[in-house]
Scaffold this active site. Structure first.
Site, mmCIF file in Angstrom:
data_model
loop_
_atom_site.group_PDB
_atom_site.id
_atom_site.type_symbol
_atom_site.label_atom_id
_atom_site.label_comp_id
_atom_site.label_asym_id
_atom_site.label_seq_id
_atom_site.Cartn_x
_atom_site.Cartn_y
_atom_site.Cartn_z
ATOM 1 N N LYS A 91 -84.962 63.412 45.575
ATOM 2 C CA LYS A 91 -84.288 64.188 44.524
ATOM 3 C C LYS A 91 -83.348 63.298 43.739
ATOM 4 C CE LYS A 91 -84.715 67.787 47.572
ATOM 5 N NZ LYS A 91 -84.229 68.089 48.905
ATOM 6 N N LYS A 135 -75.442 55.843 49.397
ATOM 7 C CA LYS A 135 -74.788 56.911 48.628
ATOM 8 C C LYS A 135 -73.536 56.389 47.929
ATOM 9 C CE LYS A 135 -76.711 60.782 51.181
ATOM 10 N NZ LYS A 135 -76.606 61.497 52.456
ATOM 11 N N LYS A 183 -89.457 55.406 46.853
ATOM 12 C CA LYS A 183 -89.424 56.562 47.751
ATOM 13 C C LYS A 183 -89.172 57.844 46.967
ATOM 14 C CE LYS A 183 -85.966 58.299 50.086
ATOM 15 N NZ LYS A 183 -84.844 58.625 50.982
HETATM 16 P P1 TYM Z 1 -83.448 65.555 53.848
HETATM 17 O O1 TYM Z 1 -83.064 66.940 53.512
HETATM 18 O O2 TYM Z 1 -83.035 64.473 52.929
HETATM 19 O O3 TYM Z 1 -85.008 65.433 54.004
HETATM 20 C C1 TYM Z 1 -85.741 66.313 54.842
HETATM 21 C C2 TYM Z 1 -86.856 65.568 55.529
HETATM 22 O O4 TYM Z 1 -87.768 65.025 54.580
HETATM 23 C C3 TYM Z 1 -87.960 63.646 54.830
HETATM 24 N N1 TYM Z 1 -88.217 62.942 53.574
HETATM 25 C C4 TYM Z 1 -89.188 62.052 53.390
HETATM 26 N N2 TYM Z 1 -90.128 61.570 54.229
HETATM 27 C C5 TYM Z 1 -91.001 60.658 53.735
HETATM 28 N N3 TYM Z 1 -90.989 60.233 52.446
HETATM 29 C C6 TYM Z 1 -90.066 60.682 51.569
HETATM 30 N N4 TYM Z 1 -90.074 60.275 50.322
HETATM 31 C C7 TYM Z 1 -89.105 61.636 52.038
HETATM 32 N N5 TYM Z 1 -88.071 62.287 51.452
HETATM 33 C C8 TYM Z 1 -87.531 63.076 52.416
HETATM 34 C C9 TYM Z 1 -86.653 63.189 55.464
HETATM 35 O O5 TYM Z 1 -86.830 61.983 56.188
HETATM 36 C C10 TYM Z 1 -86.332 64.364 56.347
HETATM 37 O O6 TYM Z 1 -87.050 64.294 57.562
HETATM 38 N N6 TYM Z 1 -80.100 64.249 57.321
HETATM 39 C C11 TYM Z 1 -81.318 65.018 57.110
HETATM 40 C C12 TYM Z 1 -81.151 66.482 57.476
HETATM 41 C C13 TYM Z 1 -80.680 66.700 58.863
HETATM 42 C C14 TYM Z 1 -81.449 66.506 60.048
HETATM 43 C C15 TYM Z 1 -80.593 66.848 61.127
HETATM 44 C C16 TYM Z 1 -82.757 66.064 60.294
HETATM 45 C C17 TYM Z 1 -79.451 67.140 59.238
HETATM 46 N N7 TYM Z 1 -79.397 67.239 60.612
HETATM 47 C C18 TYM Z 1 -81.044 66.782 62.469
HETATM 48 C C19 TYM Z 1 -83.195 65.979 61.617
HETATM 49 C C20 TYM Z 1 -82.339 66.323 62.678
HETATM 50 C C21 TYM Z 1 -81.684 64.930 55.636
HETATM 51 O O7 TYM Z 1 -80.840 64.714 54.791
HETATM 52 O O8 TYM Z 1 -82.980 65.203 55.336
#
Ligand code: TYM
Length: 326
Positions: free
Chosen positions: A194, A112, A191
């Site tokens: 967004k 980031k 990957k």
């Molecule tokens: P976030 O909002 O970026 O993404 C949500 C979930 O989608 C998965 N993901 C993907 N998996 C495979 N291929 C991709 N291209 C892809 N893009 C997104 C992410 O791995 C995620 O599982 N930090 C986390 C949110 C969070 C969280 C937590 C998750 C906050 N607290 C506690 C688990 C437990 C996040 O930013 O996910």
């Protein structure tokens, strides 16, 4: 004790195929057999989003999408992180035992910053709050995509450190990652994300959806020539929807030649429409029923609190605080 599952998604815009295959599909499977907590990671989203109206809209969007996709608020506890400020209290107890070095090694933070985001304290401490989310509900398994693996490992580390310091209170969680959908590729093969602008959003209307899918980048092998399915984004995405038989059949066509990428894209488009088409309306419906949506989240927050509250009491007690609060 039954196995506990927890995961969250940031309300940072429309959900896409990466979110679905990397996380939500596993939520749907796991909620059948385990005690699950699924939440909207609203506090986390503040690290990158500053427009209140958009944030509010995005929170409702994740809630409506969760429900339309089949998360069952009776079986699973479905809540908005922002209704549980308790997470911040636990995050503090974890902060005081978390070394700066552990956070400096976090890939997500480094990425980031490299993309030009301000190196704020919130962004730096992001994994500590995420650890609190997980440890607050004594989760054993955390279904996520590969990009979140290191964050779950930090949560493991912090749980172990906490237990060494103050006694065996926290369960040590494990990431739950399916190899085939660990990294879902986007339009350009990188990957899906967004922030890369390469997503295929789940609930696009048919026309823009067609445009997105037809825009997946492929190589310039002529139609007649044999092609390698495994290096093709269209085939990789199709495989996520397909049965083994369907997958094998498309792979054979690729290898035989005479099968163009355009045809493969149409087959993928049909799968997407078949899976998400009927849910588009359900999501719209939830978005219109604002009061019902709020009720679901309010009830979820209550249930989450019933779980978080007693654990937090034990934690306060263990660290030597809180007698007066009780
Ligand atoms: P976030 O909002 O970026 O993404 C949500 C979930 O989608 C998965 N993901 C993907 N998996 C495979 N291929 C991709 N291209 C892809 N893009 C997104 C992410 O791995 C995620 O599982 N930090 C986390 C949110 C969070 C969280 C937590 C998750 C906050 N607290 C506690 C688990 C437990 C996040 O930013 O996910």
């Amino acid at each position: 004790m039954p196995m506990r599952v927890l995961s969250g998604i940031q309300p940072s815009g429309a959900l896409h195929l990466g979110n679905y295959f990397g996380a939500i599909r596993q939520f749907l499977d796991l909620q059948r057999d385990y005690e699950c907590h699924f939440f909207i990671a609203s506090y986390h989203a503040l690290t990158t989003q500053r427009d209140p109206a958009t944030l509010r809209e995005n929170i409702r969007d994740v809630a409506a999408s969760y429900l339309a996709l089949g998360l069952d608020p009776e079986r699973s506890v479905l809540f908005d992180q922002a209704d549980l400020p308790e997470h911040h209290e636990l995050a503090w107890y974890l902060s005081v035992i978390c070394s700066v070095g552990l956070l400096q090694r976090a890939h997500s933070y480094k990425d980031k910053i490299a993309r030009g985001l301000e190196a704020s304290h919130g962004l730096f401490a992001y994994p500590v709050l995420m650890a609190a989310d997980i440890l607050m509900y004594n989760a054993d398994r955390v279904p996520v995509g590969q990009d979140q693996k290191q964050h779950v490992e930090i949560a493991r580390d912090l749980a172990i450190r906490f237990n060494n310091e103050w006694g065996e209170i926290l369960r040590v969680p494990e990431p739950y990652i399916l190899p085939r959908s660990a990294v879902v590729p986007g339009l350009d093969g990188a990957k899906m994300s967004k922030s890369y602008g390469n997503t295929i959003d789940l609930f696009l209307e048919p026309k823009p959806m067609r445009k997105r899918v037809m825009g997946i980048i492929t190589d310039s092998t002529p139609v007649e020539d044999p092609k390698d399915p495994d290096s093709c984004t269209v085939f990789i995405l199709y495989s996520l929807f397909a049965t083994d038989e369907e997958r094998e059949s498309m792979a054979r066509r690729y290898r035989d030649g005479g099968y163009g990428y355009g045809e493969a894209k149409k087959a993928l488009l049909a799968k997407i429409e078949e899976t998400f088409g009927p849910l588009r309306e359900k999501r719209q419906d939830w978005l219109k029923r604002t009061d019902d949506l709020e009720d679901v989240l309010a009830r979820g927050a209550e249930r989450a609190r019933a779980c978080a509250g007693p654990l937090l009491e034990r934690i306060r007690d263990a660290v030597g605080l809180g007698a007066r609060v009780r």
